[in-house]
Design a protein around this motif. Structure first.
Motif, PDB file in Angstrom:
ATOM      1  N   ARG A 166       0.638  -1.135   0.053  1.00  0.00           N
ATOM      2  CA  ARG A 166      -0.214  -0.073  -0.043  1.00  0.00           C
ATOM      3  C   ARG A 166       0.904   1.279   0.051  1.00  0.00           C
ATOM      4  O   ARG A 166       0.379   2.247  -0.671  1.00  0.00           O
ATOM      5  N   ILE A 282      -5.799   1.200  -3.671  1.00  0.00           N
ATOM      6  CA  ILE A 282      -5.421   1.759  -2.249  1.00  0.00           C
ATOM      7  C   ILE A 282      -6.285   1.490  -1.159  1.00  0.00           C
ATOM      8  O   ILE A 282      -6.210   0.909   0.057  1.00  0.00           O
ATOM      9  N   LYS A 286      -6.743  -1.067   1.846  1.00  0.00           N
ATOM     10  CA  LYS A 286      -6.752  -0.581   3.349  1.00  0.00           C
ATOM     11  C   LYS A 286      -7.781  -1.328   4.039  1.00  0.00           C
ATOM     12  O   LYS A 286      -7.798  -1.941   5.313  1.00  0.00           O
TER      13      LYS A 286
END
Length: 482
Positions: A166, A282, A286
């Protein structure tokens, strides 16, 4: 009195192996120089006597089987118990990870040594050959300087991999943002400045406008009603006023050369597609990170105001299992947030404090320094006051708060407790006062997990945070509703 040893950085696993063997000549040390195709291996005993000269093995399943067979034969020939055998090599790239894991899955003790330290132990510092490298690795291993139990394994390895992935995507996304700024500065100068255009930069409305035939001329020619409708569809407040401001501003800026507009539009369109793809990846990462974080004690770091899921997961992943981690002094040095100290000249010699060293885990350093800054800005009152006090004394407030955060983090993860202000931890604090604090802090904790749609999973009865929630409700007789 606490016992101390001058060899504080020695591997306890290798030391225990030497103690069980009782005779160093009855220990076999196998240094390995890893490579993508062929590893170079050498056999020696605990006294450093070479039992077999360097030879090559393949980085493959056949190579693992061949190595195990040769070790077994050599141990039988020299009268060494195979249980008193250990292997090791320099910390290297991912190309040797599967080879090392295959050995560890067979209950072999495999140590990792620092490449810089091994280089210092070589006989010749001017040259570098496989044989010289093996000698340096051997000296490190026989000095019990090796890491046999890496901090990252199992769920912590998975979490660290996702967090680092990430982080790389975020860096890539920043590069794409910069390229979008470069193109927009030519095709519509000032559009990404909200005070001028009235459109928040990189908001859904901004991205929709830039994605298709975007230019100064196109914005000026659009009907105000159609433009305001497009802004309203993206949830932007006051769309009519913003559309009017945008078109009025479009009439004031310098216009690009008409011959270049099509080329700039094509370039911008592809960059916007890449930006949206990275943004989606992303956000998905998460959520995947949150699924792993809820299963480990690192989830308790989210109970600190100012520490979100990304920082909590990043710190937990880089530290690893808190029960297997070394002392806080070693951890602070590993994170690179403690200054170096030099002192000489006897007891009267002055102590010189210099800048922090460059040799550290820079990813962990980035996470803990960010955490210290966030606590100083958005954290509880006592932490914000501490941050301001350090700044007033002209101290490095970010590093100071980062060290305090590490102390708090290790305590919370090891004890499976949520953050409590200092006055709440005293025995004089009444139960009703603690209950009111939990009631006030609960919405902030809950909101962090709601954003990633992990509320029910995070506070499940089998998860650490879910167990903590049940204990708090029963102990204080309060209701922390989901």
């Amino acid at each position: 009195m606490k016992k101390r040893n001058i060899f504080q950085n020695q591997s306890q696993e290798i030391l225990a192996l030497f103690e069980r063997a009782k005779d160093r000549s009855k220990v076999m040390c196998i240094p390995m120089d890893y490579a993508k195709k062929d590893h170079v291996v050498m056999f020696c005993n605990g006294n450093g006597k070479i039992l077999r000269k360097p030879f090559s093995i393949k980085n493959s399943p056949e190579g693992v089987e061949y190595l195990v067979d040769q070790v077994t034969r050599s141990c039988r020939h020299h009268g060494i118990d195979i249980k008193h055998t250990f292997l090791g090599g320099e910390d290297c790239g991912t190309y040797a990870d599967n080879f090392i894991e295959a050995l560890r899955s067979g209950n072999w003790l495999v140590a990792g040594v620092n490449a810089l330290d091994a280089k210092k132990h070589r006989e010749n510092v001017q040259a570098s050959t496989d044989r010289l490298d093996l000698l340096g690795i051997s000296k490190m291993l026989l000095s019990c300087r090796g890491n046999c139990s890496p901090a990252q394994s199992g769920i912590y390895w998975n979490l660290r991999t996702l967090c680092r992935q990430r982080q790389k995507l975020v860096v890539t996304k920043s590069g794409v943002r910069n390229r979008i700024h470069t193109i927009v500065d030519q095709i519509f100068p000032g559009f990404l400045n909200e005070t001028k255009s009235g459109i928040p930069p990189f908001s859904p409305a901004s991205l929709i406008l830039m994605e298709n035939r975007f230019s100064v001329h196109q914005i000026r020619q659009r009907r105000p009603s159609a433009l305001s409708k497009a802004l309203a569809k993206q949830g932007l407040p006051n769309p009519e006023r913003r559309a009017e401001k945008l078109q009025r501003y479009a009439g004031q800026v310098l216009k690009p050369n008409k011959d270049h507009i099509v080329t700039l539009q094509l370039s911008l369109k592809q960059q916007i597609k890449l930006f949206l793809c990275l943004q989606e990846s992303i956000e998905q990462l998460k959520r995947d990170i949150a699924e792993l974080l809820v299963q480990i004690p690192g989830a308790f770091l989210t109970t600190i105001r100012g520490i979100g899921l990304v920082l909590a997961a990043g710190v937990s992943a880089e530290i690893g299992d808190p029960d297997k981690q070394k002392s806080l002094v070693n951890l602070v040095s590993y994170a690179g947030i403690i200054p170096q100290i030099k002192q000489t000249g006897g007891e009267q010699g002055k102590t010189q404090v210099i800048r922090v060293g460059k040799r550290c885990n820079r990813i962990l350093k980035n996470y803990v320094v960010q955490s210290g800054l966030h606590m100083g800005i958005h954290g509880p009152d006592e932490l914000r006051s501490d941050y301001k006090r350090r700044e007033a004394r002209e101290q490095h407030a970010d590093f100071g708060m980062a060290r305090r955060f590490l102390r708090m983090a290790m305590c919370l993860m090891r004890t499976h407790q949520s953050y409590l202000p200092k006055r709440m931890r005293s025995q004089q604090c009444k139960m009703d006062e603690r209950a009111r604090y939990y009631h006030k802090a609960w919405p902030l904790i809950k909101d962090k997990w709601r954003r990633v749609q992990m509320l029910d999973v995070a506070f499940d009865k089998k998860m650490p945070l879910g167990q903590w929630r049940n204990i708090i409700q029963e102990l204080y007789g309060i209701r922390l509703s989901l």
